[in-house]
Scaffold this motif. Structure first.
Motif, PDB file in Angstrom:
ATOM      1  N   SER A 353       2.099   0.598  -8.577  1.00  0.00           N
ATOM      2  CA  SER A 353       2.788   1.878  -8.791  1.00  0.00           C
ATOM      3  C   SER A 353       4.222   1.772  -8.306  1.00  0.00           C
ATOM      4  O   SER A 353       4.541   0.963  -7.425  1.00  0.00           O
ATOM      5  N   TYR A 354       5.081   2.604  -8.922  1.00  0.00           N
ATOM      6  CA  TYR A 354       6.455   2.763  -8.445  1.00  0.00           C
ATOM      7  C   TYR A 354       6.622   4.059  -7.655  1.00  0.00           C
ATOM      8  O   TYR A 354       7.708   4.321  -7.139  1.00  0.00           O
ATOM      9  N   ASP A 355       5.572   4.865  -7.574  1.00  0.00           N
ATOM     10  CA  ASP A 355       5.624   6.154  -6.887  1.00  0.00           C
ATOM     11  C   ASP A 355       5.496   5.940  -5.382  1.00  0.00           C
ATOM     12  O   ASP A 355       4.479   5.415  -4.904  1.00  0.00           O
ATOM     13  N   GLN A 358       2.391   6.894  -3.509  1.00  0.00           N
ATOM     14  CA  GLN A 358       1.147   6.174  -3.764  1.00  0.00           C
ATOM     15  C   GLN A 358       1.121   4.777  -3.163  1.00  0.00           C
ATOM     16  O   GLN A 358       0.123   4.069  -3.277  1.00  0.00           O
ATOM     17  N   ILE A 359       2.214   4.370  -2.537  1.00  0.00           N
ATOM     18  CA  ILE A 359       2.270   3.026  -1.973  1.00  0.00           C
ATOM     19  C   ILE A 359       2.635   3.093  -0.497  1.00  0.00           C
ATOM     20  O   ILE A 359       3.115   4.110  -0.001  1.00  0.00           O
ATOM     21  N   GLU A 436      -4.939   6.521   1.694  1.00  0.00           N
ATOM     22  CA  GLU A 436      -6.340   6.149   1.503  1.00  0.00           C
ATOM     23  C   GLU A 436      -6.806   6.337   0.066  1.00  0.00           C
ATOM     24  O   GLU A 436      -7.577   5.525  -0.462  1.00  0.00           O
ATOM     25  N   GLU A 437      -6.318   7.408  -0.586  1.00  0.00           N
ATOM     26  CA  GLU A 437      -6.784   7.678  -1.947  1.00  0.00           C
ATOM     27  C   GLU A 437      -6.299   6.626  -2.951  1.00  0.00           C
ATOM     28  O   GLU A 437      -6.818   6.547  -4.080  1.00  0.00           O
ATOM     29  N   HIS A 438      -5.297   5.831  -2.560  1.00  0.00           N
ATOM     30  CA  HIS A 438      -4.785   4.789  -3.447  1.00  0.00           C
ATOM     31  C   HIS A 438      -5.053   3.387  -2.900  1.00  0.00           C
ATOM     32  O   HIS A 438      -4.603   2.405  -3.484  1.00  0.00           O
ATOM     33  N   ALA A 439      -5.805   3.309  -1.820  1.00  0.00           N
ATOM     34  CA  ALA A 439      -6.040   2.023  -1.165  1.00  0.00           C
ATOM     35  C   ALA A 439      -6.873   1.089  -2.038  1.00  0.00           C
ATOM     36  O   ALA A 439      -6.625  -0.121  -2.084  1.00  0.00           O
TER      37      ALA A 439
END
Length: 504
Positions: A353-355, A358-359, A436-439
């Motif tokens: 991701s580039y957001d 989210q990182i 955590e939601e993007h881990a």
């Protein structure tokens, strides 16, 4: 006659043709991409060295002398700009090997990349304003094709905005070319430097100059017609975006420097005052736009706009120191900004991701990437002893010397806001923990990484991250080249003598 001037145009044209011949072989296209851009880089290094030691280089085509025939001209400004084009082309060809998808290669990525580089180098080296228009159209066609490569919806939306405003800019440029020929009977830049001051109605000269100013300001993404850039630069593959960030807007900036020093300097009190306002507003609006976003590519796209403002201010102040500062800043920005986009591509490879929301957590897993990002980010913000500090310091000092306090204050404030944006990327992408939601997705991308591909992507990133430090610490050669280039811009005598063979 110097054939070295033609090589930066001929090499990418030949490489692009070979890529088309072997269009069915992706491996050959990749090899041609790296070898062709490597040869271009070496040719531009040789051209700058020859221009520095032997003076302005000129090549006439078809045995037609200037101003009647087509000429390519390399003074220190154009030679420096072609050097940057060659350097960035080579870096991005290497970066593209692991990062560009096979589908994009099949759609013609490498031939289009070479065509774009040929257009850019042709625009930097041409000696007449009609062929400048031609080379700009060449790079516009190539860039539009690269922008829509893959045909995704977001790309098409961005491409419509990109091409619409740039075609309008090209129309204004062509009208300006026609009116200039009507006033003087010539299109050769050196000849125009002699004949434009002889036009009886200098007011008409200024009006024609305004057409060129608006046209090139659009291509440079200057205030207020800059919105095509942030609407389109985040849509193509990151290697394409980095190539655009490095070179496309710089063609507009180069044209402004060339036209409003060599030819349209008859009413500096009006034209350059207008450029000063444009530069100031471009700096401020670009940096404010960047502050509003949390997507890496959009933040960096707005900073392209902001940094263009510094370059235009260097031209607008129109002193030897200011012009030298503007040239230094162009070189610095091409290197630092391109590398930040390349680092953004590595981040996407690692996190998917580039957001920025989210990182995260990259400092813990990839500290070397964090250091490389800091070097380029702090250079962009103008932190000493990096190259960005050198360029900003020279421009601000020039502003102080002419007592342009408003632009000095704006430049300092924009520097702080740039630092804020870079710190935002650092804090979100590197320092904070991975959300955590993007881990799970981030872990999947980490597992899928090919270490050889990652290493290959990191090679140009490492080199481009170290260059701002090298320029800042060993600044003397860069300052000397920029100083002489600025003197050539302010005094057209050497340029006219080299092209026309007469003293103006």
């Amino acid at each position: 006659m110097s054939t070295a001037v033609a090589l930066p145009v001929l090499i990418p044209l030949i490489a692009g043709s070979l890529s088309l011949v072997f269009y069915k072989s992706h491996a050959v296209q990749r090899w041609v991409g790296v070898i062709g851009t490597g040869a271009l880089f070496l040719a531009t290094v040789a051209l700058l060295a020859k221009t520095w030691t032997d003076g302005i280089q000129v090549m006439e085509f078809g045995s037609w002398p200037a101003p009647f025939g087509i000429v390519l001209v390399a003074d220190l400004l154009s030679a420096t700009m072609t050097l940057m084009a060659g350097m960035m082309g080579f870096a991005l060809a290497v970066y593209s090997l692991p990062s560009m998808s096979r589908d994009h290669e099949a759609f013609g990525y490498y031939p289009l990349m070479h065509l774009l580089l040929a257009g850019v180098c042709g625009a930097f080296l041409t000696g007449d304003i009609f062929n400048l228009y031609v080379w700009i159209e060449v790079l516009l066609v190539a860039s539009f094709a690269l922008l829509i490569l893959g045909g995704e919806r977001g790309q098409m939306e961005g491409a419509v905005k990109y091409v619409t405003l740039n075609l309008f800019s090209s129309m204004m440029l062509l009208v300006g070319v026609g009116l200039t020929y009507g006033l003087t009977g010539t299109l050769n830049m050196a000849d125009l430097a002699v004949k434009l001051p002889q036009v009886e109605e200098q007011g008409l000269v200024t009006v024609v100059g305004m057409l060129f100013l608006v046209s090139f300001a659009i291509k440079a993404a200057a205030f207020p017609l800059f919105f095509w850039l942030p609407a389109s630069y985040h849509t193509p593959p990151i290697a394409v975006t980095a190539l655009f960030a490095a070179l496309l807007t710089k063609v507009g900036v180069y044209a402004l420097f060339r036209f409003f020093s060599l030819m349209f300097d008859n009413d500096v009190g009006y034209t350059h005052e207008l450029l000063l306002w444009i530069g100031g507003f471009t700096m401020v609006t670009g940096v404010l736009g960047a502050a509003a976003y949390y997507e890496i590519r959009r933040i960096l796209a707005f900073h392209i706009i902001s940094q263009i403002g510094y370059m235009i201010v260097g031209l607008a102040l129109f002193t030897p120191l200011a012009l030298a500062g503007g040239i230094i800043y162009i070189v610095h920005n091409i290197i630092a900004k391109t590398n930040l986009f390349l680092i953004g591509g590595v981040i996407y490879m690692l996190r998917g991701s580039y957001d920025l929301k989210q990182i995260g957590g990259l400092w813990k897993t990839r500290p070397m990437l964090g250091v490389l990002f800091l070097l380029s980010a702090l250079a962009l913000a103008g932190i000493p002893p990096l190259s960005g500090f050198l360029g900003k310091y020279v421009i601000i000092r020039a502003g102080i010397e002419v007592e342009s306090w408003g632009i000095v204050a704006a430049a300092l404030a924009v520097g702080l806001m740039t630092l804020y944006s870079m710190v935002k990327i650092w804090a979100e992408a590197f320092w904070k923990a991975q959300p955590e939601e993007h881990a799970e997705r981030a872990a999947a991308f980490e597992r899928a990484i090919d270490k050889k591909n990652l290493t290959l992507m990191m090679l140009p990133v490492i080199v481009l991250a170290l260059l701002p430090a090298a320029i800042g610490i060993g600044a003397q050669p860069v300052i000397e080249i920029a100083r002489v280039a600025a003197d050539q811009l302010l005094d057209s005598t050497a340029y006219v003598e080299a092209v026309l063979g007469v003293t103006p």
